[in-house]
Structures are given as C-alpha cells and as structure tokens.
Scaffold this motif. Structure first.
Motif, mmCIF file in Angstrom:
data_model
loop_
_atom_site.group_PDB
_atom_site.id
_atom_site.type_symbol
_atom_site.label_atom_id
_atom_site.label_comp_id
_atom_site.label_asym_id
_atom_site.label_seq_id
_atom_site.Cartn_x
_atom_site.Cartn_y
_atom_site.Cartn_z
ATOM 1 N N PHE A 51 -57.782 -90.602 -26.951
ATOM 2 C CA PHE A 51 -56.872 -91.529 -26.578
ATOM 3 C C PHE A 51 -55.465 -91.220 -26.667
ATOM 4 N N THR A 52 -54.417 -91.630 -25.942
ATOM 5 C CA THR A 52 -53.070 -91.559 -25.911
ATOM 6 C C THR A 52 -52.424 -91.683 -27.220
ATOM 7 N N ASP A 53 -53.080 -92.220 -28.143
ATOM 8 C CA ASP A 53 -52.400 -92.446 -29.523
ATOM 9 C C ASP A 53 -52.916 -91.010 -30.409
ATOM 10 N N GLY A 54 -53.684 -90.164 -29.794
ATOM 11 C CA GLY A 54 -54.049 -88.923 -30.401
ATOM 12 C C GLY A 54 -55.375 -89.198 -31.208
ATOM 13 N N GLN A 55 -55.914 -90.311 -31.037
ATOM 14 C CA GLN A 55 -57.390 -90.564 -31.874
ATOM 15 C C GLN A 55 -58.565 -89.937 -31.299
ATOM 16 N N ARG A 56 -59.454 -89.579 -31.642
ATOM 17 C CA ARG A 56 -60.599 -89.173 -30.804
ATOM 18 C C ARG A 56 -62.004 -89.937 -31.653
ATOM 19 N N ARG A 57 -62.731 -90.709 -30.753
ATOM 20 C CA ARG A 57 -63.605 -91.514 -31.193
ATOM 21 C C ARG A 57 -64.912 -91.228 -30.403
ATOM 22 N N ARG A 58 -66.162 -91.458 -31.216
ATOM 23 C CA ARG A 58 -67.336 -91.526 -30.471
ATOM 24 C C ARG A 58 -68.099 -92.843 -30.308
ATOM 25 N N TYR A 59 -68.612 -93.263 -29.166
ATOM 26 C CA TYR A 59 -69.379 -94.442 -28.843
ATOM 27 C C TYR A 59 -70.692 -94.405 -28.184
ATOM 28 N N ASP A 60 -71.467 -95.441 -28.333
ATOM 29 C CA ASP A 60 -72.611 -95.313 -27.669
ATOM 30 C C ASP A 60 -72.776 -95.876 -26.170
ATOM 31 N N LEU A 61 -71.603 -96.614 -25.728
ATOM 32 C CA LEU A 61 -71.384 -96.957 -24.511
ATOM 33 C C LEU A 61 -69.997 -97.193 -24.198
#
Ligand SMILES: Cc1cc2nc3c(=O)[nH]c(=O)nc-3n(C[C@H](O)[C@H](O)[C@H](O)COP(=O)(O)OP(=O)(O)OC[C@H]3O[C@@H](n4cnc5c(N)ncnc54)[C@H](O)[C@@H]3O)c2cc1C
Length: 376
Positions: A145-155
C-alpha cells in the motif's frame, strides 16, 4: 467457503465497494476497505434509483435510512415540451408492497448512509490509501500500500470505478472508457410541493427531467448531444444550461430556468461507457461495479447493478466450498444483466442523438425495466 475468517480487501469506497464491505462483513468476513480520497467525498447532485435499487437497499439494511433522508415515489411522468402529459411509466414496487417503486437522493447523503453502514458492519476503512502492487499465488494475495504496509488476503475486490487501476493491473488489455456523444447537466433546486415524482420532458436531442431528492429539494438533469468531449468553461455553465431549457415552455421548466443563477451549483459531466468482457476475475482478484460495467444513466441503473454485484458476490462466496467456483457462479449471475443495462442504455442515447424511433426507445426502456425487475 464460510465467510467467517476470510480476509477480504476492497479497493475503492464508492457505492459498489461500500456495499461489498457491508455484505461481506455482515456475513462474518474480515473486511478492509481502502479509499484513495482522504475525504471519502461523493460528488454530483442527485441520483435516481429504481425499484431494483431499493430492493438491494433492503437487503443491505439501508432502506429505512434512504426513506428518511431521500425521496420515494411511484411512476415516471412523461411530458411534451409545453407540458402536456403524454404518459406514465409504471415502476413496480420491487422492494415490497410498502415501498414506492423508485426515488432519488443526494449523492453525498447516500454515500454517508453507506459509509456509516460500512463502519457499523465492522469493516476497517483506510482513507487516503491505495495499493502499489498486487501479487497472488495459489493460497492468497499479497498487497502493498501507499502507506508502506504489506498485507495478505484471501480475496481482493476491485471497486475503484471507471478509471480503475486494479483493472489496469489485472487486465492490461481491457478496453478504456468510451465517450458516448452525450453529456449531462445537473443542479439542485427547491422542490415545488406539487412535484411528487420523477418527471421528464421528451423533445429532441435535449432531454430535461426533475426528480425530488428530499422533502424540500429536487435535482434537475438535462441530457444533451455534444459531438466531441471538449472542456467546458465553468463560467459558461449558467448561460449554457439556461439556453438548453429555453425551448421547453412548460411552466415547471421555466421556473427551474429562472432559478438558475451564479449561486447555482451546476455539475457538468460528459457521459462515458465501458463494458469489460467476461471474466471479471483472475485468481483471487475480482472486479465489480463501474470498474467493469459503467453505464450511461439512461436507465438510472449504474449504482443499482454495482450494488447488486456486491450482494451476489457475497452470496456466492458463502454458498461455494472454493473461491474459483464462487467467482464463476458470480460471473454467471451478473454478466447478462449488466450487459443488458450497459448496451440498452447506450442504445437509448444513440436513438436520442439520431432523433430515432420513439417506438424503439419505448420498447428498450420497457424491456430493460422488466429485466431489472427480475430477481437477481
Ligand atoms: C452523469 C451520471 C449520472 C448518473 N446517474 C445515475 C442515476 O441516476 N442512477 C444510478 O443508479 N446510477 C447513475 N449513474 C451511475 C452511477 O453513478 C455509477 O454507476 C456508480 O456511482 C458506480 O459506483 P462504483 O462504486 O462502482 O464506482 P465509483 O462511484 O466510481 O467509486 C469508485 C471509488 O473508488 C475510489 N478510487 C478510485 N481509484 C482508486 C484507487 N486507485 N484506490 C482506491 N480507491 C480508488 C474513488 O475515489 C471512489 O470512491 C450516473 C453516472 C453518471 C456519470
């Protein structure tokens, strides 16, 4: 696939994205929504809504808020430029016998109702934020994301509208929005108390209408033929809109015309359409709303089909054991209905520009209304 514990990211907090957030969160998913606009604003004047949209509002749980803050009524009144009534299109009560067959509301008011419902359903909303990359494997989707975060999703659900960046990332070869040759002017005005329902004047290539959006206000919409999509200087908005209304002697139109002045908030919008061929999903990313089917407003159903996408998607995810089956079932239920709305609305615009057959115009409107009345 139980929605509980499913991690879903929605990119875009318009009517479609918010509806997806509400419906998925209600069914137990862990929902995050990112919206690029830090103010989560909604532009434009009023939005007209048919019975199918009100039926979708009922399922979403926002119908009462709409009825309190918007305006609902039955039928569409048609008049000639001098004011002679020429007919009324029936609007079946699709949301239930107790709810009128159509209505309208100010866009920012509807956006506020949906935003409150999104947060109340438990979705995490991040404003002023968007994705920078989407990478998927068989088990999940990694998003930065533009706020520097990285996250994982199912969808991941792409609902970022007509100029979608998710669509560009997922289907780089997808068509671009196409100018239709028409533009719409809109303005909000005081509502005369006798004006209870949507009223339109059928003339030539210019088609004005008014629709109540609350107890005290209505919005004016005027469709015109503009062969090229050129910049229109806001300083010319008032005289241009007044000139478009001049050939309509009906006292209602002329009163509206006299009310337009330098203080009027006029919104001008060239009309563009887009229909992305199916499939609207790839792996664990799916697109909904204007991202894949942006219709011109001739059937006042763009918001409707985007919100319906959200309802159907949540239902199909819950119903199927696996995501591929769920997305295929979603696609199968949505393609024909959305295609019909986009293509029929486009054809209505062409007929208006060509001064074409009134019978064909009426037939297409009837057919589309009947199709929209069918259950989703
Ligand atoms: C002139 C006009 C009149 C209309 N009148 C009607 C009508 O009367 N009735 C009706 O039903 N429909 C009408 N429509 C259609 C209706 O407005 C749209 O179909 C509907 O708003 C689409 O909603 P959406 O959520 O899919 O997309 P959008 O409303 O475009 O929402 C997309 C959201 O995503 C956000 N976003 C964009 N890019 C990003 C990004 N990269 N990352 C994160 N967020 C992003 C945007 O800020 C926005 O909040 C009309 C359309 C037009 C142009």
């Amino acid at each position: 696939m139980a929605l509980a514990a499913t991690r879903i990211l929605i990119i875009g907090g318009g009517f479609s994205g918010m509806s997806a957030a509400i419906e998925c969160a209600k069914r137990g998913a862990e929902v995050e929504l990112v919206e690029i606009d830090p103010g989560w604003r909604s532009y434009g004047a009023g939005i007209s809504l048919g019975g199918a949209t009100l039926r979708a509002f009922r399922q979403l749980g926002i119908l009462d808020a709409f009825l309190q803050q918007g305006a609902a009524s039955d039928g569409v009144h048609l008049r000639l430029p001098h004011g002679q009534p020429i007919g009324e299109l029936p609007t079946p009560r699709l949301a239930g016998p107790d709810v009128p067959g159509g209505g309208a509301i100010m866009r920012p008011v509807l956006a506020q109702i949906l935003a409150e419902a999104t947060r109340a359903a438990g979705a995490e909303v991040r404003l002023g934020c968007t994705f920078t990359s989407i990478e998927q494997d068989a088990d999940g989707v990694d998003v930065t994301f533009t706020d520097g975060q990285r996250r994982r999703y199912d969808l991941v659900i792409g609902a970022d509208g007509l100029y979608s960046k998710v669509r560009e990332a997922l289907f780089p070869g997808a068509p671009k929005p196409r100018y239709s040759g028409q533009a719409v002017w809109r303005a909000v005005l005081p509502r005369p108390q006798h004006l209870q329902t949507i009223t339109m004047w059928m003339g030539g290539a210019v088609k004005p209408g008014v629709n109540p959006v609350s107890k005290d206000e209505m919005y004016l919409f005027v469709t015109e033929h503009r062969p090229s999509n050129e910049f229109v200087d806001p300083a010319s908005f008032v005289p241009t809109l007044k000139a478009l209304l001049a050939p309509f002697p009906d006292p209602i139109v002329q009163t509206v015309r006299e009310q337009l002045g330098e203080g009027s908030q006029i919104v001008f919008r060239p009309l563009e359409g887009l229909l992305v061929r199916q499939p609207w999903h790839h792996g664990r990313v799916v697109l909904i709303g204007d991202t894949v089917h942006a219709t011109t407003p001739h059937m006042a159903s763009g918001a409707c089909i985007g919100i319906e996408d959200a309802l159907v998607l949540a239902e199909e995810i819950e119903r199927h054991a696996g995501l591929p089956q769920a997305l295929a079932a979603f696609q199968a239920r949505r393609w024909e209905r959305c295609r019909l709305v986009v293509e029929n609305s486009g054809r209505l615009g062409e007929i208006e520009m060509e001064g074409g057959s009134k019978d064909e115009h009426a037939r297409i409107m009837r057919e589309t209304l009947m199709a929209l009345a069918a259950p989703i």
